[in-house]
Design an enzyme around this catalytic site. Structure first.
Site, short mmCIF file in Angstrom:
data_model
loop_
_atom_site.label_atom_id
_atom_site.label_comp_id
_atom_site.label_asym_id
_atom_site.label_seq_id
_atom_site.Cartn_x
_atom_site.Cartn_y
_atom_site.Cartn_z
N SER A 243 -64.49 -44.95 38.35
CA SER A 243 -64.39 -44.68 36.95
C SER A 243 -65.20 -43.47 36.73
CB SER A 243 -64.76 -45.75 36.12
OG SER A 243 -64.29 -46.85 36.60
N HIS B 144 -57.45 -41.54 38.97
CA HIS B 144 -58.02 -42.46 38.01
C HIS B 144 -57.27 -43.32 37.04
CE1 HIS B 144 -61.26 -43.31 34.93
NE2 HIS B 144 -60.79 -44.61 35.51
N GLU C 59 -55.90 -39.86 35.59
CA GLU C 59 -56.73 -38.49 35.76
C GLU C 59 -56.47 -38.08 37.43
OE1 GLU C 59 -60.15 -38.32 32.59
OE2 GLU C 59 -60.28 -39.81 34.39
N ASN D 84 -63.56 -41.33 30.35
CA ASN D 84 -64.77 -42.11 30.42
C ASN D 84 -65.87 -41.20 29.92
OD1 ASN D 84 -63.55 -44.56 31.05
ND2 ASN D 84 -64.18 -44.60 33.45
N1 3HC Z 1 -48.90 -56.88 32.64
C1 3HC Z 1 -47.93 -57.34 31.74
N2 3HC Z 1 -48.17 -57.75 30.65
C2 3HC Z 1 -49.40 -57.70 30.06
C3 3HC Z 1 -50.48 -57.19 30.92
C4 3HC Z 1 -50.18 -56.69 32.25
N3 3HC Z 1 -51.20 -56.40 33.03
N4 3HC Z 1 -51.59 -57.20 30.15
C5 3HC Z 1 -51.51 -57.79 29.04
N5 3HC Z 1 -50.05 -58.02 29.07
C6 3HC Z 1 -49.18 -58.58 27.87
C7 3HC Z 1 -49.97 -59.66 27.09
O1 3HC Z 1 -50.06 -60.77 27.81
C8 3HC Z 1 -49.18 -59.50 25.79
O2 3HC Z 1 -48.10 -60.51 26.17
P1 3HC Z 1 -47.50 -61.28 24.63
O3 3HC Z 1 -46.95 -60.18 23.88
O4 3HC Z 1 -46.38 -62.39 25.42
O5 3HC Z 1 -48.63 -61.95 24.02
C9 3HC Z 1 -49.06 -58.14 25.73
O6 3HC Z 1 -48.85 -57.69 26.89
C10 3HC Z 1 -49.97 -57.34 24.92
O7 3HC Z 1 -49.33 -56.60 24.29
P2 3HC Z 1 -49.61 -56.14 22.59
O8 3HC Z 1 -48.42 -56.35 21.86
O9 3HC Z 1 -50.90 -56.83 22.46
O10 3HC Z 1 -50.13 -54.91 22.94
P3 3HC Z 1 -49.26 -53.42 23.28
O11 3HC Z 1 -48.29 -53.90 24.19
O12 3HC Z 1 -48.77 -53.02 21.97
O13 3HC Z 1 -50.39 -52.55 23.92
C11 3HC Z 1 -52.03 -51.95 25.33
C12 3HC Z 1 -51.21 -53.20 24.91
C13 3HC Z 1 -51.06 -50.82 25.95
C14 3HC Z 1 -52.81 -52.38 26.38
C15 3HC Z 1 -52.49 -51.28 24.12
O14 3HC Z 1 -53.44 -52.33 23.34
C16 3HC Z 1 -53.71 -50.09 24.63
O15 3HC Z 1 -53.19 -49.11 24.66
N6 3HC Z 1 -55.01 -50.27 24.46
C17 3HC Z 1 -55.87 -49.41 24.98
C18 3HC Z 1 -56.29 -49.58 26.45
C19 3HC Z 1 -57.00 -48.54 26.86
O16 3HC Z 1 -57.30 -47.74 26.27
N7 3HC Z 1 -57.43 -48.62 28.29
C20 3HC Z 1 -57.91 -47.68 28.95
C21 3HC Z 1 -59.56 -47.94 29.08
S1 3HC Z 1 -60.50 -46.98 29.94
C22 3HC Z 1 -60.28 -47.47 31.49
O17 3HC Z 1 -59.68 -48.15 31.71
C23 3HC Z 1 -60.92 -46.56 32.46
C24 3HC Z 1 -61.81 -47.37 33.35
O18 3HC Z 1 -62.25 -46.52 34.21
C25 3HC Z 1 -63.10 -47.96 32.47
#
Ligand code: 3HC
Length: 295
Positions: free
Chosen positions: A123, A144, A156, A195
């Protein structure tokens, strides 16, 4: 090596990011070996992949046959030599500790074929420093992914100081073959690009709540409904893991200085092992089905 030469991908680390990356590679048709240090951890990662593939199939995002093919192409492994003996690319997603990563890279360098490309999902840690413990720093770059890898489009691709252009080009092509959008990060700086922006945002949110400028609901409503991020700052911490956020921040604090000092609130969450979704509790409680951020 060309993209067409890549058949076998080994993912080191079966935790949140590792199993997600293995799933993405399997869905793209590669033979995947998922390796962690204990049978139970690898099995847990494998089970998570199955859960996720089932979810995707239930929602018709993938077909049943794609789900079956993907799960069949993942081989869980514990022995490092066995995991990498035929790897074209190794994507490393183990714990974010420089010393441990360096030890693993030394072992890996001895065990992997000469052709194997090493791509670290770190990260924030220095790609250059990690690459220097191997005899192949020109075949080493950052790759990444974002959490959850199967749902996040961006990857990335980070140049270390010794990385050959062919390596980053090939890894960017690999990311595209996963259906992702690669962004080249030309300089190896702590936190890279995403990040460096997201983690201080999360930390600042913690400082504001700790100093009683704002509540968690106020911060998350603002980040989500006004700044228009897909999740509130605290939801995001819980999604990524507050422990992961703190690791990145500690490193940025150490290398870049006091502007990145972690908030005591974030530290407290980690001390209390309230890491977020993966532990069932973080800034929000997930035991009873999750979170609905108010407007
Ligand atoms: N595989 C399959 N399904 C998954 C899953 C996975 N790994 N994780 C969650 N789901 C499912 C959930 O169980 C939920 O299912 P449901 O509809 O049956 O309840 C569904 O996906 C969730 O979907 P939502 O309707 O709540 O949300 P969206 O599908 O619209 O979007 C998201 C989800 C894409 C995660 C969106 O909220 C998003 O973009 N969030 C921001 C995430 C982000 O910014 N991540 C980067 C963080 S920084 C990082 O990771 C870097 C590290 O180095 C720190």
């Amino acid at each position: 090596m060309e993209l067409d030469d890549i058949q076998t991908i080994t993912v080191l680390g079966a935790g949140t990011m590792g199993h997600g990356i293995a799933e993405v590679a399997a869905l793209a048709g590669y033979d995947v070996r998922l390796r962690d240090i204990e049978e139970e951890i690898v099995q847990d990662g494998y089970d998570q992949i199955e859960w996720s593939l089932d979810k995707l199939a239930e929602k018709d995002i993938i077909g049943e046959d794609e789900r079956d093919a993907a799960i069949e192409s993942v081989e869980p492994v514990v022995d490092l030599e066995e995991a990498v003996d035929d790897a074209d690319v190794v994507i490393e997603a183990i714990i974010e500790q420089m010393d441990i990563k360096k030890d693993v890279y030394q072992e890996l360098d001895a065990a992997a074929p000469e052709r194997t490309i090493f791509a670290s999902n770190t990260s924030s840690l220095s790609i250059t420093e990690l690459s220097e413990v191997t005899d192949r720093p020109e075949q080493f770059c950052g790759m990444h992914f974002f959490n959850p890898p199967v749902q996040m489009d961006l990857v990335e691709v980070i140049n270390g100081a010794h990385t050959a252009e062919e390596t980053t080009d090939l890894v960017a092509d690999l990311a595209e073959s996963f259906g992702k959008t690669p962004v080249h990060v030309h300089k190896d700086e702590p936190g890279f690009v995403v990040n460096r922006i997201l983690v201080p945002l999360m930390n600042e949110a913690c400082w504001m709540v700790a100093e009683d400028f704002a509540t968690i609901a106020e911060v998350d409503s603002t980040t989500k409904y006004d700044i228009n991020l897909p999740m509130g700052a605290f939801e995001l911490g819980d999604q990524v893991g507050n422990d992961v956020i703190l690791h990145v921040l500690d490193y940025m604090h150490e290398v870049l200085g006091d502007a990145y000092e972690p908030s005591p609130l974030l530290q407290q969450k980690v001390d209390d092992e309230e890491y977020g979704k993966k532990t069932g509790k973080g800034f929000y409680d997930y035991e009873d089905g999750g979170v609905d951020v108010p407007m």
